[in-house]
Scaffold this active site. Structure first.
Site, PDB file in Angstrom:
ATOM      1  N   ASN A 144     -10.091  -1.153  -1.831  1.00 55.40           N
ATOM      2  CA  ASN A 144      -8.668  -0.885  -1.617  1.00 55.40           C
ATOM      3  C   ASN A 144      -7.884  -1.388  -2.836  1.00 55.40           C
ATOM      4  O   ASN A 144      -7.837  -2.595  -3.088  1.00 55.40           O
ATOM      5  CB  ASN A 144      -8.228  -1.612  -0.340  1.00 55.40           C
ATOM      6  CG  ASN A 144      -6.780  -1.367   0.017  1.00 55.40           C
ATOM      7  OD1 ASN A 144      -6.008  -0.848  -0.783  1.00 55.40           O
ATOM      8  ND2 ASN A 144      -6.400  -1.764   1.231  1.00 55.40           N
ATOM      9  N   CYS A 202       0.815  -1.227   0.000  1.00 56.31           N
ATOM     10  CA  CYS A 202       0.000   0.000   0.000  1.00 56.31           C
ATOM     11  C   CYS A 202       0.844   1.269   0.000  1.00 56.31           C
ATOM     12  O   CYS A 202       0.376   2.325  -0.411  1.00 56.31           O
ATOM     13  CB  CYS A 202      -0.949   0.009   1.192  1.00 56.31           C
ATOM     14  SG  CYS A 202      -1.987  -1.448   1.241  1.00 56.31           S
ATOM     15  N   HIS A 230      -4.205   6.972   1.641  1.00 54.61           N
ATOM     16  CA  HIS A 230      -4.391   5.629   1.075  1.00 54.61           C
ATOM     17  C   HIS A 230      -5.795   5.150   1.449  1.00 54.61           C
ATOM     18  O   HIS A 230      -6.253   5.374   2.571  1.00 54.61           O
ATOM     19  CB  HIS A 230      -3.320   4.700   1.647  1.00 54.61           C
ATOM     20  CG  HIS A 230      -3.621   3.244   1.446  1.00 54.61           C
ATOM     21  ND1 HIS A 230      -3.867   2.720   0.212  1.00 54.61           N
ATOM     22  CD2 HIS A 230      -3.735   2.219   2.333  1.00 54.61           C
ATOM     23  CE1 HIS A 230      -4.123   1.428   0.344  1.00 54.61           C
ATOM     24  NE2 HIS A 230      -4.048   1.101   1.623  1.00 54.61           N
TER      25      HIS A 230
END
Ligand code: ACO
Length: 331
Positions: free
Chosen positions: A288, A113, A258
């Site tokens: 995500n 990420c 994020h």
């Protein structure tokens, strides 16, 4: 000299998969997913044979167009992904081939990420050193082929989506614009809180029948630990980046975190004292997309006018590794 994002683009597949669609394949519900994560739908690749490098092509083309540059101007590719087309070679090589850039160097970044921020940091150093002029920094993921749509894998499967973002990084047109600071961290003590146990080169063979039956080839996550770490580390590293840039949080026009979980982002924004209207969310539409979430968020914010020339933007990421980071950019 500073580096700057000269143009940013994104691409998501056209196939929309709602929470109700997932609930038809495994025991979950729209209510459970929305309450805990904020996700309503995500995008999945439309057919077999589409890899992260394929999604990166239109994202890169949009970034180049917005930067007013041609594909042939790109002299380095940095490709951040945790779902590479193949284990090797790197997806940056596949992207270079698809864009028609023979001989242009390509580096894959495997920092999950936080991958886009790690890539941006490397690009920044290369631009300031004069090593390259136009670096394509990509975050692209195909998760839909790598998660398990069963009761065993549902905690992970509902979270992720496919997508790509790209930024063209070059010399800033002026010293008061561009990347003002970037801070990165990693801590392997949490490596097994979110990881893919197999195939693993340390095992003979890399994937045994027993490992396969146990589902070791699907990601495993300790969600509560990830939540705890993310909500502690994202505000911490954001403050570090702001202090290094000499910019007070009140001067931030937009926070592009994020997109792991709506609750994580609300918590982080609250801790930083940022009002909701300054925080970008698209997790409800895309889930995500790990390394892709930040460039997608930046790209959509440029498109809808939330980021314009002179905007001061804070971005922060946390993910598997653990790895985390934050950057302050003046557009
Ligand atoms: N649908 C329905 N029920 C589910 C699902 C699902 N998809 N997944 C798990 N459950 C069940 C569990 O089995 C458990 O049932 P039980 O109480 O009968 O044992 C119950 O729901 C609660 O499970 P928990 O894991 O305790 O749920 P929690 O409230 O912690 O929420 C979640 C889970 C959403 C994953 C949360 O921990 C979280 O957001 N963690 C952060 C993880 C994250 O963001 N990961 C992304 C990658 S890392 C990054 O990008 C930062």
């Amino acid at each position: 000299m500073r580096s700057a994002i000269l143009g940013v683009g994104h691409y998501v597949p056209t196939k929309v998969v709602t929470n109700d669609d997932l609930a038809r394949t495994m025991p979950t519900s729209d209510e459970w997913i929305q309450q805990r994560t904020g996700i309503k739908e995500r995008r999945f690749i439309e057919r077999d044979g589409i890899g992260a490098s394929d999604l990166a092509v239109p994202a890169a083309q949009m970034a180049l167009e917005r930067a007013g540059r041609k594909v042939s101007d790109v002299d380095m590719i940095i490709f951040a992904t945790l779902s590479p087309d193949h284990n090797f070679p790197g997806s940056g090589c596949f992207l270079g081939e698809k864009l028609g850039l023979p001989g242009v160097p390509a580096l894959d970044v495997r920092n999950q990420c936080s991958g886009f921020l790690y890539g941006l940091s490397v690009a920044d150093a290369w631009i300031r050193a004069g090593a390259y002029k136009n670096i394509l920094v990509v975050g692209a993921e195909v998760h839909s082929t790598g998660v398990e749509f069963t009761e065993r894998g549902r905690d992970v499967a509902v979270l992720f989506g496919d997508g790509a973002g790209a930024a063209l990084v070059g010399a800033s047109p002026s010293d008061d614009r561009g990347l003002m600071s970037i801070h990165l961290h990693a801590d392997g003590t949490g490596a097994k809180d979110l990881w893919l146990p197999a195939p693993a080169s340390k095992h003979i063979p890399r994937l045994t029948q027993e490992m396969f039956e146990r589902g070791d080839h699907y990601p495993k996550m300790n969600g509560k630990q990830v939540f705890r770490w993310a909500t502690e580390k994202m505000p911490e590293v954001s403050r570090e980046a702001l202090a290094a840039a000499g910019i007070d949080i009140s001067k931030i026009d937009l926070f592009v975190p994020h997109q792991a979980n709506m609750r994580i982002n609300q918590y982080v924004a609250d801790k930083l004292g940022l009002p909701p209207e300054k925080v970008v969310h698209n997790i409800e539409r895309y889930g995500n997309t790990t390394a892709a979430t930040i460039p997608i968020g930046l790209s959509e914010s440029v498109a809808d006018g939330r980021i314009k020339e002179g905007s001061t933007v804070l971005t922060a990421a946390f993910g598997s590794g653990y790895t985390w980071g934050a950057a302050v950019l003046r557009w």
